[in-house]
Structure formats: structure tokens, C-alpha cells
Design a protein around this motif. Sequence first.
Motif, PDB file in Angstrom:
ATOM      1  N   HIS A  62       0.822  -1.206   0.000  1.00 22.07           N
ATOM      2  CA  HIS A  62       0.000   0.000   0.000  1.00 22.07           C
ATOM      3  C   HIS A  62       0.857   1.258   0.000  1.00 22.07           C
ATOM      4  O   HIS A  62       0.459   2.292  -0.533  1.00 22.07           O
ATOM      5  N   VAL A  63       2.051   1.180   0.584  1.00 19.56           N
ATOM      6  CA  VAL A  63       2.949   2.347   0.594  1.00 19.56           C
ATOM      7  C   VAL A  63       3.455   2.615  -0.812  1.00 19.56           C
ATOM      8  O   VAL A  63       3.456   3.767  -1.286  1.00 19.56           O
ATOM      9  N   ARG A  64       3.890   1.575  -1.505  1.00 14.23           N
ATOM     10  CA  ARG A  64       4.383   1.746  -2.875  1.00 14.23           C
ATOM     11  C   ARG A  64       3.249   2.189  -3.800  1.00 14.23           C
ATOM     12  O   ARG A  64       3.418   3.081  -4.631  1.00 14.23           O
ATOM     13  N   ALA A  65       2.085   1.576  -3.640  1.00 11.57           N
ATOM     14  CA  ALA A  65       0.950   1.935  -4.485  1.00 11.57           C
ATOM     15  C   ALA A  65       0.519   3.383  -4.248  1.00 11.57           C
ATOM     16  O   ALA A  65       0.193   4.113  -5.198  1.00 11.57           O
ATOM     17  N   ALA A  66       0.515   3.813  -2.988  1.00 13.08           N
ATOM     18  CA  ALA A  66       0.118   5.192  -2.686  1.00 13.08           C
ATOM     19  C   ALA A  66       1.092   6.185  -3.309  1.00 13.08           C
ATOM     20  O   ALA A  66       0.680   7.239  -3.824  1.00 13.08           O
ATOM     21  N   ALA A  67       2.382   5.874  -3.275  1.00 14.06           N
ATOM     22  CA  ALA A  67       3.369   6.759  -3.899  1.00 14.06           C
ATOM     23  C   ALA A  67       3.144   6.842  -5.400  1.00 14.06           C
ATOM     24  O   ALA A  67       3.202   7.936  -6.001  1.00 14.06           O
ATOM     25  N   LEU A  68       2.877   5.715  -6.032  1.00 17.01           N
ATOM     26  CA  LEU A  68       2.630   5.695  -7.473  1.00 17.01           C
ATOM     27  C   LEU A  68       1.350   6.444  -7.823  1.00 17.01           C
ATOM     28  O   LEU A  68       1.294   7.176  -8.815  1.00 17.01           O
ATOM     29  N   ASP A  69       0.315   6.262  -7.019  1.00 16.33           N
ATOM     30  CA  ASP A  69      -0.928   7.025  -7.225  1.00 16.33           C
ATOM     31  C   ASP A  69      -0.665   8.522  -7.111  1.00 16.33           C
ATOM     32  O   ASP A  69      -1.213   9.324  -7.883  1.00 16.33           O
ATOM     33  N   ALA A 104       2.296   9.009 -19.392  1.00 17.19           N
ATOM     34  CA  ALA A 104       3.018   8.796 -18.136  1.00 17.19           C
ATOM     35  C   ALA A 104       2.056   8.725 -16.952  1.00 17.19           C
ATOM     36  O   ALA A 104       2.268   7.948 -16.015  1.00 17.19           O
ATOM     37  N   VAL A 105       1.014   9.537 -16.995  1.00 20.77           N
ATOM     38  CA  VAL A 105      -0.031   9.465 -15.960  1.00 20.77           C
ATOM     39  C   VAL A 105      -0.565   8.037 -15.865  1.00 20.77           C
ATOM     40  O   VAL A 105      -0.707   7.469 -14.771  1.00 20.77           O
ATOM     41  N   SER A 106      -0.848   7.442 -17.014  1.00 23.94           N
ATOM     42  CA  SER A 106      -1.388   6.083 -17.040  1.00 23.94           C
ATOM     43  C   SER A 106      -0.367   5.064 -16.570  1.00 23.94           C
ATOM     44  O   SER A 106      -0.709   4.101 -15.872  1.00 23.94           O
ATOM     45  N   VAL A 107       0.896   5.236 -16.951  1.00 23.19           N
ATOM     46  CA  VAL A 107       1.936   4.287 -16.549  1.00 23.19           C
ATOM     47  C   VAL A 107       2.025   4.202 -15.023  1.00 23.19           C
ATOM     48  O   VAL A 107       2.084   3.104 -14.455  1.00 23.19           O
ATOM     49  N   PHE A 108       2.034   5.350 -14.363  1.00 25.86           N
ATOM     50  CA  PHE A 108       2.109   5.320 -12.898  1.00 25.86           C
ATOM     51  C   PHE A 108       0.820   4.772 -12.285  1.00 25.86           C
ATOM     52  O   PHE A 108       0.867   4.102 -11.245  1.00 25.86           O
ATOM     53  N   ARG A 109      -0.322   5.039 -12.905  1.00 24.87           N
ATOM     54  CA  ARG A 109      -1.570   4.480 -12.390  1.00 24.87           C
ATOM     55  C   ARG A 109      -1.566   2.953 -12.505  1.00 24.87           C
ATOM     56  O   ARG A 109      -1.924   2.247 -11.564  1.00 24.87           O
ATOM     57  N   TRP A 110      -1.153   2.434 -13.673  1.00 27.37           N
ATOM     58  CA  TRP A 110      -1.094   0.980 -13.836  1.00 27.37           C
ATOM     59  C   TRP A 110      -0.103   0.368 -12.859  1.00 27.37           C
ATOM     60  O   TRP A 110      -0.331  -0.728 -12.331  1.00 27.37           O
ATOM     61  N   ALA A 111       1.016   1.053 -12.621  1.00 26.87           N
ATOM     62  CA  ALA A 111       1.995   0.528 -11.677  1.00 26.87           C
ATOM     63  C   ALA A 111       1.409   0.428 -10.270  1.00 26.87           C
ATOM     64  O   ALA A 111       1.664  -0.539  -9.540  1.00 26.87           O
ATOM     65  N   ALA A 112       0.615   1.427  -9.894  1.00 28.43           N
ATOM     66  CA  ALA A 112      -0.045   1.374  -8.588  1.00 28.43           C
ATOM     67  C   ALA A 112      -0.993   0.179  -8.520  1.00 28.43           C
ATOM     68  O   ALA A 112      -1.048  -0.541  -7.497  1.00 28.43           O
ATOM     69  N   GLU A 113      -1.727  -0.053  -9.599  1.00 26.10           N
ATOM     70  CA  GLU A 113      -2.653  -1.185  -9.621  1.00 26.10           C
ATOM     71  C   GLU A 113      -1.897  -2.510  -9.539  1.00 26.10           C
ATOM     72  O   GLU A 113      -2.288  -3.425  -8.803  1.00 26.10           O
ATOM     73  N   GLU A 114      -0.810  -2.612 -10.299  1.00 22.08           N
ATOM     74  CA  GLU A 114      -0.037  -3.859 -10.288  1.00 22.08           C
ATOM     75  C   GLU A 114       0.623  -4.089  -8.934  1.00 22.08           C
ATOM     76  O   GLU A 114       0.748  -5.231  -8.477  1.00 22.08           O
ATOM     77  N   ALA A 115       1.059  -3.023  -8.281  1.00 20.35           N
ATOM     78  CA  ALA A 115       1.670  -3.175  -6.958  1.00 20.35           C
ATOM     79  C   ALA A 115       0.686  -3.783  -5.971  1.00 20.35           C
ATOM     80  O   ALA A 115       1.074  -4.553  -5.077  1.00 20.35           O
ATOM     81  N   ARG A 116      -0.591  -3.461  -6.121  1.00 17.77           N
ATOM     82  CA  ARG A 116      -1.617  -3.959  -5.198  1.00 17.77           C
ATOM     83  C   ARG A 116      -2.012  -5.397  -5.495  1.00 17.77           C
ATOM     84  O   ARG A 116      -2.476  -6.113  -4.597  1.00 17.77           O
ATOM     85  N   ARG A 117      -1.882  -5.840  -6.747  1.00 14.77           N
ATOM     86  CA  ARG A 117      -2.401  -7.169  -7.078  1.00 14.77           C
ATOM     87  C   ARG A 117      -1.308  -8.190  -7.407  1.00 14.77           C
ATOM     88  O   ARG A 117      -1.600  -9.263  -7.940  1.00 14.77           O
TER      89      ARG A 117
END
Length: 480
Positions: A62-69, A104-117
Amino acid sequence: MTTTHEFWLAGRRATGDGDFEVRHSFDGSLVGKVSVPTDAQVEEAVAAAAAAVPVFAATPAHVRAAALDHVSKRLTERTEEIAQLITAENGKPIKWARGEVGRAVSVFRWAAEEARRTNGETMRLDTDPGGVGRFALIRRFPRGAVLGIAPFNFPLNLVAHKVAPAIAVGAPIILKPAPATPLSALVLGEILAETDLPAGSWSVLPVANEKMPALVQDERLPVISFTGSDKVGYQIMDSVPRKHVTLELGGNAAAVVLADWSSEADLDWAATRIAMFSNYQGGQSCISVQRVIADASVYDALVEKVVAKVQAQVTGDPKDDAVDVGPLVDENAAKRVESWVEDAVAKGAKVLTGGTREGATYAPTVLAELPADAILARAEVFGPVLSLHKVDSTDEAFAAVNDSAFGLQAGVFTHDLQTAFRAQRELEVGGVIIGDAPSFRADQMPYGGVKDSGVGREGVKYAMGDFTYEKVMVLTGLDL
């Protein structure tokens, strides 16, 4: 007075003992100065990254995902500012720069999603008698700190493709932006500094190219992600055979127009997409259309439309919303393209439109009858130049696509489903785009090539795989 931009050392601002200038390739104006890290500061960043490996890997998802979000959100809020900066340092037309920020906005959003799942997988082992009572849990863990080496042509989005997946898996990253275009990466550092990522988990170091061999060789950076020329990429790989190296290199992408793509609307669409994507980013994209391979039955009609649509591409000041094609990254790049076209003409090629240079801007150019011994027939032009080739069959068209040292992506204009599957099976490329130019890329899909186009794949999920390795834990004595 011109501002000197600081760099980011282990998550904090820093200045070195020298600087270099970044200039606008269209008018030569000074965009800014960038501080250069000293050897001692580079060592400090590497040591901090190595020390952060176990800490960052243990960070909750959640920490990594929050940073990416957070990065995704802040890029959205600062879109126009960053787009203007991309145009200033890169020469990219502003409308394409805005599109790059959006990606780039989308890349970081997808990374946040992948970090969570990213949950790993389970496997029961009692499928054989020796595995009775045993159960496996397979998870992925970072290989170690990453050295990300980014190119100039997408100074934000290709940086995002290195930084976002590294953060998602908890791998510290040292980012080395291209010397011509470091400013977008430094702004990304500003945004990363607003997060709660652990110290040492990221640095942005505008290191001179001649200083890179020592960083490449450093054993504390076991993963290297490089985007750039095939010559440099394979030099890196050959110099560190025991490291995990991913390379996204060049191409000379082909757009194939087959006989069944023959209606007026079909040819208009093909010509529009070919003209746009042979010239977008000034042709400075690894999947820009460089070769058009058309069936003889549609060739003449297609040529007329392609030439007209290329001539309609608007060149000029990239800050103008109406401009389609801006300058190349610098005047030397434009001079190189000019010399390659001159070589082709001297060997018998015909210029149907373009073929002129003004400073760093090279006019959108279409060539016909390109001889096989011309440089343009084999090398990646990385400029707004395409060549037209006539073939008599699908067999000949596909053979022409494969007659290349590169294999990144290809576009095939066909309505035939069997031909589409045949293209995916036979074409020696990493991606086949049916019904469009080879230049389409969705940032979440696996992206990369074969042959001299590189190894490994970008796309957040797939880069996360490259930055990690599988580790198996077997539980014993279970009543399954």
C-alpha cells in the motif's frame, strides 16, 4: 538569470561542482542549466540504493501503491507545465508533448494497480507421490537495485517505464536521463520527493555519458534497463554478461498494405496513419513508419495519397498547437538524416516530397525506388523519412518485413483474419498491429523486439517481471 536545476541524490536535492546547458533545438534558446553530480555523489547514490534494497523490498504494497498514485495525480495536475518543458528541451510539438504526459499518468496508475495485485501463485505438489503433504507458494522478489538509462525522444514517458515498475516491485532505482533532455526527469524527482518512499530508493543523476561505464560495471546495480541505440545497448550487455540487462533498442518499422485493403476509405485511413506516424516526434520513435510495403494492386493509389498527406503535415515552431512536425533533437541529427537521404538519391532513389533541411528541422520526406545498398534501406533513420516499396504478394510483403536486422513492430493493413494470424506467426517482430501503422503502443502491453531491436519487455507488468525473480517456498506436512 538562468536557473541551475538541482538533481536528486537518494531522494534529496543536491548540486555538484559543474553544470551543462539544455537548449531548445528549434531556436537555440537556453532552456536551463543542470548541475552535474560529482564522482563522490554518484558513489553516495549507489551506496544508498544498495543499502535500501532490503528496506524497500519489505515496504508494504500500500505504501508503494500510494506513492505511485500520488505521482500519477501530480502529473495530471501539472500536465501543461510539464508538456511545455518537454517541448522546450526536446523540440516535440506541444500536442504530442501533452500526449506524452497523459501516457506517463497512465503508466504510474497501472503501476499502482499492479503493486496492489502482485500476489504470487500457489501450487499443490501432491500430484506426484513424493509431494504428498507439500504445498508451494511462488512469489517474486527484486533482483536488486536497478540502473535505468533513458533516451531523449520520450523524456518523461520512457523514464516512467523504468521508474514506475521499479517502485511497484520495491526495487531501488538510479535513473540516468539523456543529457539532451534531463529536465522532465528532474521534475519527476520533485514529485517523487513528495512521497513517503524510503531514503535511497530512488535517485535522478544527470551523469555524463562518458561516466557511465563505471556505473554499468558496478556490481551493486545488478539490473540494467536501457533504451537507446542498438550499438550502445549491446556494448552494455556484452560488458556485463552476468547482470540482468533489458534492452529496448531501434527499429525500421514497416507498414504493409495488402491487396484486400483497397477501398477509397481503406487507403485514406492507411495513408493518414502512415503520414502521421512516419513524422510524429520528428520521426524520432523506434516504431515510426520507415518502410511502406504495398501490394502492386493498391500501390499507385496509395502513393498518391501518402504523398499528399505527408505534404499536409505542418512543420514549424513546436510551441504552436497547429504544428505536427518539429525539429529533431539537434542540428547534427538533422544533418545526419540529410546525408542519408543524399546517399539514397545518389544511389538511385527518387524524392517524391521533402528532402530539405532548415537548421534542426528536416522536412517530412517520401522516397521511392530506394536501392537495397542505401543506408536508409537497412539502418534506423530516426527522422521524418519513409520509403515506398511495391510487392506482388503477401509472401513477398512478409519476406520484405523480415529482411531486416531489426524486429520491433510491424503494421499490417488487411481485413483478412487468417492473414492477421499469419502475420503474427511469421513476422519476426515483437508486435504486430493489424489495420493500423506499426507505431501504436498501449503502455500496459508488452513492448519490445527481437533481433537487433533488443531483449526483454517494457509495459509495467512485464518490466516488473524483468526486475524480479521467482522464489519458491514449500510447506511440508500439510493435510491437503
